[in-house]
Design a protein around this motif. Structure first.
Motif, mmCIF file in Angstrom:
data_model
loop_
_atom_site.group_PDB
_atom_site.id
_atom_site.type_symbol
_atom_site.label_atom_id
_atom_site.label_comp_id
_atom_site.label_asym_id
_atom_site.label_seq_id
_atom_site.Cartn_x
_atom_site.Cartn_y
_atom_site.Cartn_z
ATOM 1 N N TYR A 41 34.693 30.748 23.625
ATOM 2 C CA TYR A 41 33.520 30.439 23.411
ATOM 3 C C TYR A 41 32.690 31.722 23.567
ATOM 4 C CZ TYR A 41 28.983 27.993 23.912
ATOM 5 O OH TYR A 41 27.865 27.374 23.909
ATOM 6 N N LEU A 42 31.740 31.818 22.757
ATOM 7 C CA LEU A 42 30.551 32.919 22.370
ATOM 8 C C LEU A 42 31.316 34.128 22.904
ATOM 9 C CD1 LEU A 42 27.455 30.837 23.323
ATOM 10 C CD2 LEU A 42 28.448 31.590 21.105
ATOM 11 N N GLN A 43 30.628 34.928 24.197
ATOM 12 C CA GLN A 43 30.984 36.106 24.835
ATOM 13 C C GLN A 43 32.336 36.271 25.194
ATOM 14 O OE1 GLN A 43 27.454 38.099 26.549
ATOM 15 N NE2 GLN A 43 26.657 36.021 26.726
ATOM 16 N N CYS A 44 32.948 35.320 25.303
ATOM 17 C CA CYS A 44 34.613 35.324 25.733
ATOM 18 C C CYS A 44 35.343 35.583 24.353
ATOM 19 C CB CYS A 44 35.087 34.103 26.415
ATOM 20 S SG CYS A 44 34.389 34.230 28.186
ATOM 21 N N THR A 54 41.308 30.000 29.452
ATOM 22 C CA THR A 54 41.618 28.952 28.441
ATOM 23 C C THR A 54 40.177 28.900 27.644
ATOM 24 O OG1 THR A 54 40.926 27.245 29.994
ATOM 25 C CG2 THR A 54 43.153 27.925 29.788
ATOM 26 N N ALA A 55 40.005 27.876 26.746
ATOM 27 C CA ALA A 55 38.887 27.571 25.999
ATOM 28 C C ALA A 55 37.752 27.072 27.053
ATOM 29 C CB ALA A 55 39.185 26.622 24.833
ATOM 30 N N ASN A 56 38.289 26.039 27.816
ATOM 31 C CA ASN A 56 37.595 25.257 28.817
ATOM 32 C C ASN A 56 37.029 26.467 29.782
ATOM 33 O OD1 ASN A 56 37.822 22.878 27.833
ATOM 34 N ND2 ASN A 56 39.374 22.335 29.405
ATOM 35 N N THR A 57 37.412 27.519 30.401
ATOM 36 C CA THR A 57 37.151 28.304 31.177
ATOM 37 C C THR A 57 36.215 29.334 30.303
ATOM 38 O OG1 THR A 57 39.197 28.690 32.405
ATOM 39 C CG2 THR A 57 37.994 30.522 32.300
ATOM 40 N N SER A 58 36.347 29.624 29.387
ATOM 41 C CA SER A 58 35.512 30.423 28.451
ATOM 42 C C SER A 58 33.959 29.731 28.251
ATOM 43 C CB SER A 58 36.132 30.763 27.134
ATOM 44 O OG SER A 58 36.094 29.509 26.293
ATOM 45 N N THR A 59 34.143 28.557 28.055
ATOM 46 C CA THR A 59 32.797 27.457 27.982
ATOM 47 C C THR A 59 32.245 27.613 29.359
ATOM 48 O OG1 THR A 59 33.918 26.319 26.278
ATOM 49 C CG2 THR A 59 31.715 25.332 27.452
ATOM 50 N N GLU A 60 32.782 27.372 30.576
ATOM 51 C CA GLU A 60 32.263 27.355 31.792
ATOM 52 C C GLU A 60 31.770 28.796 32.437
ATOM 53 O OE1 GLU A 60 31.647 24.631 34.071
ATOM 54 O OE2 GLU A 60 32.145 23.425 32.452
ATOM 55 N N ALA A 61 32.306 29.713 31.604
ATOM 56 C CA ALA A 61 31.653 30.925 32.146
ATOM 57 C C ALA A 61 30.458 31.388 31.694
ATOM 58 C CB ALA A 61 32.597 32.245 31.420
ATOM 59 N N HIS A 62 29.901 30.450 30.739
ATOM 60 C CA HIS A 62 28.449 30.675 30.297
ATOM 61 C C HIS A 62 27.366 29.740 30.848
ATOM 62 C CE1 HIS A 62 30.905 32.349 27.100
ATOM 63 N NE2 HIS A 62 29.702 33.003 26.493
ATOM 64 N N ASN A 63 27.992 28.891 31.754
ATOM 65 C CA ASN A 63 26.964 27.942 32.349
ATOM 66 C C ASN A 63 26.399 28.382 33.987
ATOM 67 O OD1 ASN A 63 27.559 26.160 30.260
ATOM 68 N ND2 ASN A 63 29.302 25.170 31.237
ATOM 69 N N ILE A 88 27.788 37.049 32.350
ATOM 70 C CA ILE A 88 28.930 36.256 31.338
ATOM 71 C C ILE A 88 29.834 37.105 30.835
ATOM 72 C CG2 ILE A 88 29.066 34.974 29.301
ATOM 73 C CD1 ILE A 88 26.059 34.159 29.775
ATOM 74 N N GLN A 89 29.543 38.359 30.224
ATOM 75 C CA GLN A 89 30.592 39.176 29.784
ATOM 76 C C GLN A 89 31.432 39.456 30.995
ATOM 77 O OE1 GLN A 89 28.353 42.676 28.017
ATOM 78 N NE2 GLN A 89 27.798 41.257 26.137
ATOM 79 N N ASP A 90 30.917 39.940 32.029
ATOM 80 C CA ASP A 90 31.784 40.323 33.483
ATOM 81 C C ASP A 90 32.808 39.276 33.665
ATOM 82 O OD1 ASP A 90 32.400 41.423 36.028
ATOM 83 O OD2 ASP A 90 31.283 39.587 36.685
ATOM 84 N N THR A 91 32.225 37.896 33.645
ATOM 85 C CA THR A 91 33.061 36.893 33.892
ATOM 86 C C THR A 91 34.044 36.883 32.791
ATOM 87 O OG1 THR A 91 31.332 35.636 34.923
ATOM 88 C CG2 THR A 91 33.179 34.485 34.348
ATOM 89 N N CYS A 92 33.810 36.911 31.401
ATOM 90 C CA CYS A 92 34.807 37.057 30.508
ATOM 91 C C CYS A 92 35.879 37.858 30.629
ATOM 92 C CB CYS A 92 34.270 36.937 29.079
ATOM 93 S SG CYS A 92 33.352 35.425 28.560
ATOM 94 N N PHE A 93 35.328 39.099 31.008
ATOM 95 C CA PHE A 93 36.200 40.229 31.282
ATOM 96 C C PHE A 93 37.424 40.105 32.337
ATOM 97 C CE2 PHE A 93 37.409 44.220 33.638
ATOM 98 C CZ PHE A 93 37.888 44.912 32.393
ATOM 99 N N TYR A 94 36.762 39.459 33.234
ATOM 100 C CA TYR A 94 37.764 39.103 34.515
ATOM 101 C C TYR A 94 38.659 38.157 34.325
ATOM 102 C CZ TYR A 94 38.856 37.040 39.105
ATOM 103 O OH TYR A 94 39.632 36.565 40.197
#
Length: 242
Positions: A41-44, A54-63, A88-94
């Motif tokens: 999702y988006l920034q991930c 996973t895709a679910n994790t990437s979505t939740e990273a934005h919430n 959000i970028q930091d979460t996606c990176f991690y």
């Protein structure tokens, strides 16, 4: 005998390094091993070709207050969109990066067995993150620990008060290194140096080459140390013979 032992140690070191170039840490939401994730999702999305999330994790990273960690970005008022973008970028990176092997360490925490430590961030990333958050507020410099979790989400601990970002983090270096317990290391390297990790990128992941650079350096130091030990062992053995 010594030659065979030396070769075995070098081969073992090389195999370990290759493993560290493409791996996922043992943590709460990480996959067992990296692989393609076309629906990130988006920034991930930059990690979709090879990801530890996973895709679910990437979505939740934005919430806000997502199920990932129940962490409330808005603990001192509503965080500005330009600041939140970096978190959000930091979460996606991690969560998504498969090239953090050189900096993965054991973690004695109930929600993860491994963490990252001293990942060298590009100077531009630290500075833009700090600049975009400098008008926001927070009550703590280390966001890993010390919160009041009595409500199920993090709140400022008793006795603390919300202060301007630049009072808590006077410099980009202070923010990058303190906010997640030294997960990141501030550097003066630029994004085109090949010596620092980028929190955000377009196109092929540039962080793999950076991980290779640091692994090669570590391996050279390890090989030198092993050679020194072998020389000392041979010298000691020779002395004992006579």
């Amino acid at each position: 005998m010594w030659g065979a032992l030396s070769m075995l140690l070098v081969l073992s070191s090389s195999a370990l390094s290759l493993d560290k170039l493409n791996m996922c840490m043992d943590a709460k939401h990480h996959k067992g091993e990296p692989g393609p994730e076309g629906e990130l999702y988006l920034q991930c999305s930059p990690w979709r070709d090879n990801a530890c999330c996973t895709a679910n994790t990437s979505t939740e990273a934005h919430n806000d207050n997502s199920y990932l960690y129940n962490f409330n970005w808005n603990h001192c008022g509503v965080m500005s969109p330009q600041c939140k973008k970096h978190f959000i970028q930091d979460t996606c990176f991690y969560e998504c990066s498969p090239h953090l092997g050189p900096w993965i360490r054991e973690a004695n925490q109930n929600w993860r067995k491994e963490r990252i430590l001293d990942v060298p961030l590009c100077m531009e990333d630290c500075h833009s993150w700090w600049e975009d958050c400098k008008y926001d507020y927070t009550c703590k410099n280390n966001w890993h620990k010390g919160w009041d979790w009595s409500s199920g989400v993090n709140k400022c601990p008793e006795g603390s008060k919300c202060r301007k970002w630049t009072e808590i983090y006077p410099t980009p270096e202070a923010m990058c290194e303190q906010i997640w317990s030294n997960s990141y290391l501030y550097t003066t390297h630029s994004k085109n140096s090949g010596r620092c990790m980028q929190l955000w990128f377009t196109g092929p992941n540039p962080n793999k080459k950076v991980a290779e650079y640091y692994l090669n350096n570590a391996q050279q130091h390890q090989s030198l140390a092993l050679t020194t030990l072998l020389i000392l062992a041979v010298a000691s053995f020779s002395i004992m013979k006579y």
